[in-house]
Enzyme design. Sequence first.
Site, PDB file in Angstrom:
ATOM      1  N   LYS A   1      24.783  15.041  18.380  1.00  0.00           N
ATOM      2  CA  LYS A   1      25.543  13.791  18.507  1.00  0.00           C
ATOM      3  C   LYS A   1      25.421  12.968  17.218  1.00  0.00           C
ATOM      4  O   LYS A   1      24.416  13.087  16.517  1.00  0.00           O
ATOM      5  CB  LYS A   1      24.966  12.945  19.656  1.00  0.00           C
TER       6      LYS A   1
ATOM      7  N   ARG B   1      26.386  19.809  32.781  1.00  0.00           N
ATOM      8  CA  ARG B   1      26.961  20.771  33.725  1.00  0.00           C
ATOM      9  C   ARG B   1      26.151  22.062  33.763  1.00  0.00           C
ATOM     10  O   ARG B   1      26.124  22.765  34.760  1.00  0.00           O
ATOM     11  CB  ARG B   1      28.445  21.004  33.386  1.00  0.00           C
TER      12      ARG B   1
END
Length: 496
Positions: free
Chosen positions: A278, A352
């Site tokens: 990120k 996920r």
Amino acid sequence: MELHYKKNNLLQEQADVYVVTVFKDKINYQKILKEIDKKLNKKIISFLSSNQTAQGLGEITSFPVGTELKAKHLFILGLGDKKSFTVDKLRSQIANVCRKANALKLESIAFSLEETFDATGKKNDAIQAFSEGLFLGQYSFNKHKTENKKVDIKSISLHKLQKGNAQSIEKILERGRIFADATNLRKDLANEPANFMTPTKMSEVALKIAEENNLDCQIINKSAAEELGMGSYLSVAAGSNQEPKFIILKYTHKNATNKPIALVGKGITFDTGGISLKPSAGMEEMKGDMSGAATVLGVMQAIGAIKPKVNVIGIAPCTENMPGGKATKPGDVVYAMNGKSIEVLNTDAEGRLVLADALAFAVQEKCSAIIDIATLTGAMMISLGSVRTGVFANNDKLYEKLEKASKKANEPIWRLPLDEAYGKMIISNVADIQNIGGREAGSITAAKFLEHFVKKTPWIHMDIAGVMSVKQSKGELSKGMSGNPVRTLINLVCDY
Ligand code: BES
Ligand code: ZN
Ligand code: ZN
């Protein structure tokens, strides 16, 4: 903090501050207000009559008092129009009163709220919301401040309600405290920096909750997860030096016959993005990427205290998501415990991946319904902002239950679609599925990914990325990581 219902009149109580309320209604001032007015040489009502703004919702007028009352301060809390007054407004305003008391370093508060509760038309809900507001409004995360700690309120009393017996009122106040404590626990865990709140620390908190509330707790460590074939979950942990901990908390009621409801929370104690790193600006927010897991721990604590007649399993797969020599690389293929293969195209779509194994685990446990809670996609912040949680459901009845529970908690949700056309966007060239779609519909393709792991079990996915944190303290919301959606889920389980 002590909270008690007292049968004596407010004016007999010694306190730092008395709190009474006023609606926008010139003629019908409340009985308690008239009594206080008499003691204060009719200053109060004449002030209120000529200052209509003081009666508006959220206005707190602080009157100086001398020796006329047994309190040092008097707060008149304006509540606006009586006809549109609600339980939610009450919760929020009570929290604001606590904040004001904190600011003035007041340590004891006495309330008289008889007619205020009646005005909501839902007296018991109002009493619970009052209690929630007290404990939520006082929340702040100041554990790591070594100076200027805030002065806590030590005792609160609620005075004389004509109707309703003392015992049952105390019980409702206690229920409010349980709801708020669970919410504040969720905030504490998420506000805690990631160097303190590691997966191991999460597991220690879970064990403590289990011990204190008579729950069963099992911690699956790395080698046990390997044996169970949790390759998807472990692929996220691969780059971290912190041992991953897969937490299972079980609440069983001896007379409940339901197959358990599973609450599954994403527990990324820090999300750097992994090899798909990120940008550094704002990355510190990612200490809150275990908010789903924190919610599960909070809700399980409350359920253990309330003891509803229903079986519940809390599942919290915890790990860091770090880059490193052993980290998963874009393009790697991993296998979840249900045998599905996943192409990891972006290591920052890790939520996920941990949920895949956690949901498959819940299915293996033969749960009757699964609800997952996850700070899953930045796209959720774009679509619903920080106002509503985005919700996906494969079962209308379960969704209706959640909607009711969320309204009662004043934690709003909004349902999004699960059309098969979105599912097509995550079919992989090399594996069964890939962990990202394209730029479009990012929150929905994430939900479609999760759907692969729940089979036919009634399932709800709550993407709380947008409501993860609060920018400004207001009402029951405190700046920092939020308590959302703890109270919703306690309601859901208790009314199941
Ligand atoms: N934890 C983030 C999502 C998030 C972002 C939560 C901001 C709260 C605030 C999640 O793991 C993530 O990074 N998702 C990616 C997915 C993308 C790579 C498909 C995102 O949303 O950018
Ligand atoms: Zn991520
Ligand atoms: Zn994440």
